[in-house]
Design a protein around this motif. Structure first.
Motif, PDB file in Angstrom:
ATOM      1  N   GLN A   1       0.845  -1.201   0.000  1.00  0.00           N
ATOM      2  CA  GLN A   1       0.000   0.000   0.000  1.00  0.00           C
ATOM      3  C   GLN A   1       0.879   1.250   0.000  1.00  0.00           C
ATOM      4  OE1 GLN A   1      -3.238   0.248  -0.397  1.00  0.00           O
ATOM      5  NE2 GLN A   1      -3.514  -1.958  -0.490  1.00  0.00           N
ATOM      6  N   ASP A   2       1.922   1.232   0.841  1.00  0.00           N
ATOM      7  CA  ASP A   2       2.841   2.366   0.882  1.00  0.00           C
ATOM      8  C   ASP A   2       3.529   2.537  -0.472  1.00  0.00           C
ATOM      9  OD1 ASP A   2       2.179   2.807   3.517  1.00  0.00           O
ATOM     10  OD2 ASP A   2       3.958   1.798   4.336  1.00  0.00           O
ATOM     11  N   GLY A   3       3.922   1.427  -1.067  1.00  0.00           N
ATOM     12  CA  GLY A   3       4.553   1.469  -2.393  1.00  0.00           C
ATOM     13  C   GLY A   3       3.616   2.046  -3.438  1.00  0.00           C
ATOM     14  N   PHE A   4       2.343   1.632  -3.392  1.00  0.00           N
ATOM     15  CA  PHE A   4       1.366   2.160  -4.353  1.00  0.00           C
ATOM     16  C   PHE A   4       1.167   3.657  -4.162  1.00  0.00           C
ATOM     17  CE2 PHE A   4      -0.689  -2.253  -4.660  1.00  0.00           C
ATOM     18  CZ  PHE A   4      -0.024  -2.535  -5.831  1.00  0.00           C
ATOM     19  N   LYS A   5       1.088   4.075  -2.897  1.00  0.00           N
ATOM     20  CA  LYS A   5       0.922   5.510  -2.631  1.00  0.00           C
ATOM     21  C   LYS A   5       2.132   6.283  -3.139  1.00  0.00           C
ATOM     22  CE  LYS A   5      -2.129   5.001   1.375  1.00  0.00           C
ATOM     23  NZ  LYS A   5      -2.237   5.117   2.847  1.00  0.00           N
ATOM     24  N   SER A   6       3.314   5.746  -2.889  1.00  0.00           N
ATOM     25  CA  SER A   6       4.540   6.391  -3.357  1.00  0.00           C
ATOM     26  C   SER A   6       4.558   6.461  -4.883  1.00  0.00           C
ATOM     27  CB  SER A   6       5.757   5.619  -2.851  1.00  0.00           C
ATOM     28  OG  SER A   6       6.946   6.147  -3.377  1.00  0.00           O
ATOM     29  N   MET A   7       4.148   5.368  -5.528  1.00  0.00           N
ATOM     30  CA  MET A   7       4.105   5.360  -6.994  1.00  0.00           C
ATOM     31  C   MET A   7       3.091   6.364  -7.515  1.00  0.00           C
ATOM     32  SD  MET A   7       4.607   1.321  -8.039  1.00  0.00           S
ATOM     33  CE  MET A   7       3.392   1.454  -9.278  1.00  0.00           C
ATOM     34  N   GLU A   8       1.939   6.481  -6.845  1.00  0.00           N
ATOM     35  CA  GLU A   8       0.927   7.443  -7.270  1.00  0.00           C
ATOM     36  C   GLU A   8       1.472   8.864  -7.157  1.00  0.00           C
ATOM     37  OE1 GLU A   8      -2.485   6.578  -4.857  1.00  0.00           O
ATOM     38  OE2 GLU A   8      -3.155   4.937  -6.164  1.00  0.00           O
ATOM     39  N   LYS A   9       2.207   9.140  -6.068  1.00  0.00           N
ATOM     40  CA  LYS A   9       2.807  10.467  -5.913  1.00  0.00           C
ATOM     41  C   LYS A   9       3.829  10.731  -7.012  1.00  0.00           C
ATOM     42  CE  LYS A   9       2.225  10.792  -0.887  1.00  0.00           C
ATOM     43  NZ  LYS A   9       2.925  10.780   0.408  1.00  0.00           N
ATOM     44  N   GLN A  10       4.654   9.729  -7.301  1.00  0.00           N
ATOM     45  CA  GLN A  10       5.658   9.886  -8.352  1.00  0.00           C
ATOM     46  C   GLN A  10       4.997  10.070  -9.710  1.00  0.00           C
ATOM     47  OE1 GLN A  10       8.259   6.509  -8.029  1.00  0.00           O
ATOM     48  NE2 GLN A  10       9.409   7.379  -6.316  1.00  0.00           N
ATOM     49  N   ILE A  11       3.920   9.341  -9.949  1.00  0.00           N
ATOM     50  CA  ILE A  11       3.206   9.487 -11.223  1.00  0.00           C
ATOM     51  C   ILE A  11       2.621  10.887 -11.327  1.00  0.00           C
ATOM     52  CG2 ILE A  11       1.140   8.726 -12.471  1.00  0.00           C
ATOM     53  CD1 ILE A  11       1.805   5.867 -11.553  1.00  0.00           C
ATOM     54  N   ALA A  12       2.067  11.395 -10.208  1.00  0.00           N
ATOM     55  CA  ALA A  12       1.515  12.751 -10.218  1.00  0.00           C
ATOM     56  C   ALA A  12       2.624  13.767 -10.489  1.00  0.00           C
ATOM     57  CB  ALA A  12       0.832  13.046  -8.885  1.00  0.00           C
ATOM     58  N   LYS A  13       3.792  13.581  -9.846  1.00  0.00           N
ATOM     59  CA  LYS A  13       4.919  14.484 -10.086  1.00  0.00           C
ATOM     60  C   LYS A  13       5.367  14.421 -11.545  1.00  0.00           C
ATOM     61  CE  LYS A  13       6.915  14.466  -5.422  1.00  0.00           C
ATOM     62  NZ  LYS A  13       8.057  14.029  -4.605  1.00  0.00           N
ATOM     63  N   LEU A  14       5.462  13.192 -12.066  1.00  0.00           N
ATOM     64  CA  LEU A  14       5.860  13.039 -13.466  1.00  0.00           C
ATOM     65  C   LEU A  14       4.834  13.665 -14.409  1.00  0.00           C
ATOM     66  CD1 LEU A  14       7.257   9.394 -13.527  1.00  0.00           C
ATOM     67  CD2 LEU A  14       8.545  11.497 -13.832  1.00  0.00           C
ATOM     68  N   ASP A  15       3.569  13.532 -14.070  1.00  0.00           N
ATOM     69  CA  ASP A  15       2.515  14.132 -14.880  1.00  0.00           C
ATOM     70  C   ASP A  15       2.638  15.647 -14.872  1.00  0.00           C
ATOM     71  OD1 ASP A  15       0.269  14.043 -16.537  1.00  0.00           O
ATOM     72  OD2 ASP A  15      -1.107  14.293 -14.835  1.00  0.00           O
ATOM     73  N   ASP A  16       2.867  16.222 -13.677  1.00  0.00           N
ATOM     74  CA  ASP A  16       3.061  17.675 -13.582  1.00  0.00           C
ATOM     75  C   ASP A  16       4.287  18.111 -14.374  1.00  0.00           C
ATOM     76  OD1 ASP A  16       0.836  17.900 -11.989  1.00  0.00           O
ATOM     77  OD2 ASP A  16       1.954  18.004 -10.091  1.00  0.00           O
ATOM     78  N   ALA A  17       5.388  17.376 -14.178  1.00  0.00           N
ATOM     79  CA  ALA A  17       6.618  17.712 -14.898  1.00  0.00           C
ATOM     80  C   ALA A  17       6.411  17.596 -16.405  1.00  0.00           C
ATOM     81  CB  ALA A  17       7.757  16.806 -14.446  1.00  0.00           C
ATOM     82  N   SER A  18       5.677  16.573 -16.820  1.00  0.00           N
ATOM     83  CA  SER A  18       5.397  16.385 -18.248  1.00  0.00           C
ATOM     84  C   SER A  18       4.541  17.526 -18.780  1.00  0.00           C
ATOM     85  CB  SER A  18       4.687  15.047 -18.456  1.00  0.00           C
ATOM     86  OG  SER A  18       4.314  14.885 -19.797  1.00  0.00           O
ATOM     87  N   SER A  19       3.550  17.937 -17.990  1.00  0.00           N
ATOM     88  CA  SER A  19       2.697  19.054 -18.416  1.00  0.00           C
ATOM     89  C   SER A  19       3.512  20.332 -18.541  1.00  0.00           C
ATOM     90  CB  SER A  19       1.559  19.270 -17.417  1.00  0.00           C
ATOM     91  OG  SER A  19       0.712  18.155 -17.391  1.00  0.00           O
ATOM     92  N   LYS A  20       4.383  20.577 -17.547  1.00  0.00           N
ATOM     93  CA  LYS A  20       5.239  21.768 -17.601  1.00  0.00           C
ATOM     94  C   LYS A  20       6.172  21.704 -18.805  1.00  0.00           C
ATOM     95  CE  LYS A  20       5.205  22.729 -12.636  1.00  0.00           C
ATOM     96  NZ  LYS A  20       5.995  22.737 -11.391  1.00  0.00           N
ATOM     97  N   ALA A  21       6.760  20.523 -19.026  1.00  0.00           N
ATOM     98  CA  ALA A  21       7.671  20.365 -20.161  1.00  0.00           C
ATOM     99  C   ALA A  21       6.926  20.576 -21.473  1.00  0.00           C
ATOM    100  CB  ALA A  21       8.328  18.995 -20.129  1.00  0.00           C
ATOM    101  N   ASP A  22       5.702  20.055 -21.551  1.00  0.00           N
ATOM    102  CA  ASP A  22       4.904  20.263 -22.763  1.00  0.00           C
ATOM    103  C   ASP A  22       4.627  21.743 -22.980  1.00  0.00           C
ATOM    104  OD1 ASP A  22       4.803  17.592 -23.342  1.00  0.00           O
ATOM    105  OD2 ASP A  22       2.763  17.268 -22.584  1.00  0.00           O
ATOM    106  N   ALA A  23       4.253  22.437 -21.900  1.00  0.00           N
ATOM    107  CA  ALA A  23       3.963  23.872 -22.016  1.00  0.00           C
ATOM    108  C   ALA A  23       5.215  24.632 -22.438  1.00  0.00           C
ATOM    109  CB  ALA A  23       3.425  24.406 -20.690  1.00  0.00           C
TER     110      ALA A  23
END
Length: 173
Positions: A86-108
């Motif tokens: 569960q902790d691993g999944f939460k950590s992965m979800e946070k990392q995915i959210a960070k990557l999504d934000d970073a990807s959105s910023k990079a796209d912009a």
């Protein structure tokens, strides 16, 4: 006839009676001995069976305790593993959210860079187009000027040719 079987029994009793009684005594002794041995075996087997049952019960209790302990341990391990997952999944979800934000910023940023580059290239193309148009106009003007000069030269040569031809006619005449 009834007396004959009785007489025969008496005769038999006289002839074989002692032996029969001895055999009967032996059989009775053997039967008592067999009964004693059988009782002894029953008692001995009963004790052995009781000892086996006690041993078997102890082993079952021991195995039950071990099984219960093992189940408890595995259950605890499973809970711990589940919590870690569960902790691993939460950590992965946070990392995915960070990557999504970073990807959105990079796209912009990429879109902005592409837009700026496109505008720069567009301005450069316009500047080059204007420069080429100016050079083309200049070349056209120069060509027209040269054409006029060429036409003037042609006219001049034509006039000269006429004059020469008239002078040649006049000289030949």
């Amino acid at each position: 006839m009834d007396e004959t079987p009785e007489n025969l029994d008496k005769v038999r009793d006289i002839l074989f009676g002692g032996q029969m009684r001895a055999v009967d005594q032996r059989l009775a002794a053997l039967e008592k001995r067999f009964q004693r041995d059988l009782d002894s075996l029953r008692t001995d087997n009963g004790k052995r069976l009781s000892a086996f049952e006690a041993f078997f019960k102890k082993e079952i209790e021991s195995l039950t305790k071990k099984l219960t302990s093992e189940r408890s341990k595995r259950s605890d391990d499973l809970k711990a593993t589940n919590a870690e997952m569960q902790d691993g999944f939460k950590s992965m979800e946070k990392q995915i959210a960070k990557l999504d934000d970073a990807s959105s910023k990079a796209d912009a940023e990429l879109r902005t860079a592409v837009l700026e580059h496109t505008q720069t290239v567009s301005e450069q193309l316009k500047s080059l187009s204007d420069a080429f148009s100016a050079e083309l106009r200049q070349a056209v003007l120069e060509l027209r000027g040269e054409k006029l000069d060429t036409a003037t030269l042609v006219q001049l040569f034509s006039d000269m040719a006429l004059n020469l031809s008239e002078d040649l006619k006049a000289e030949s005449e």
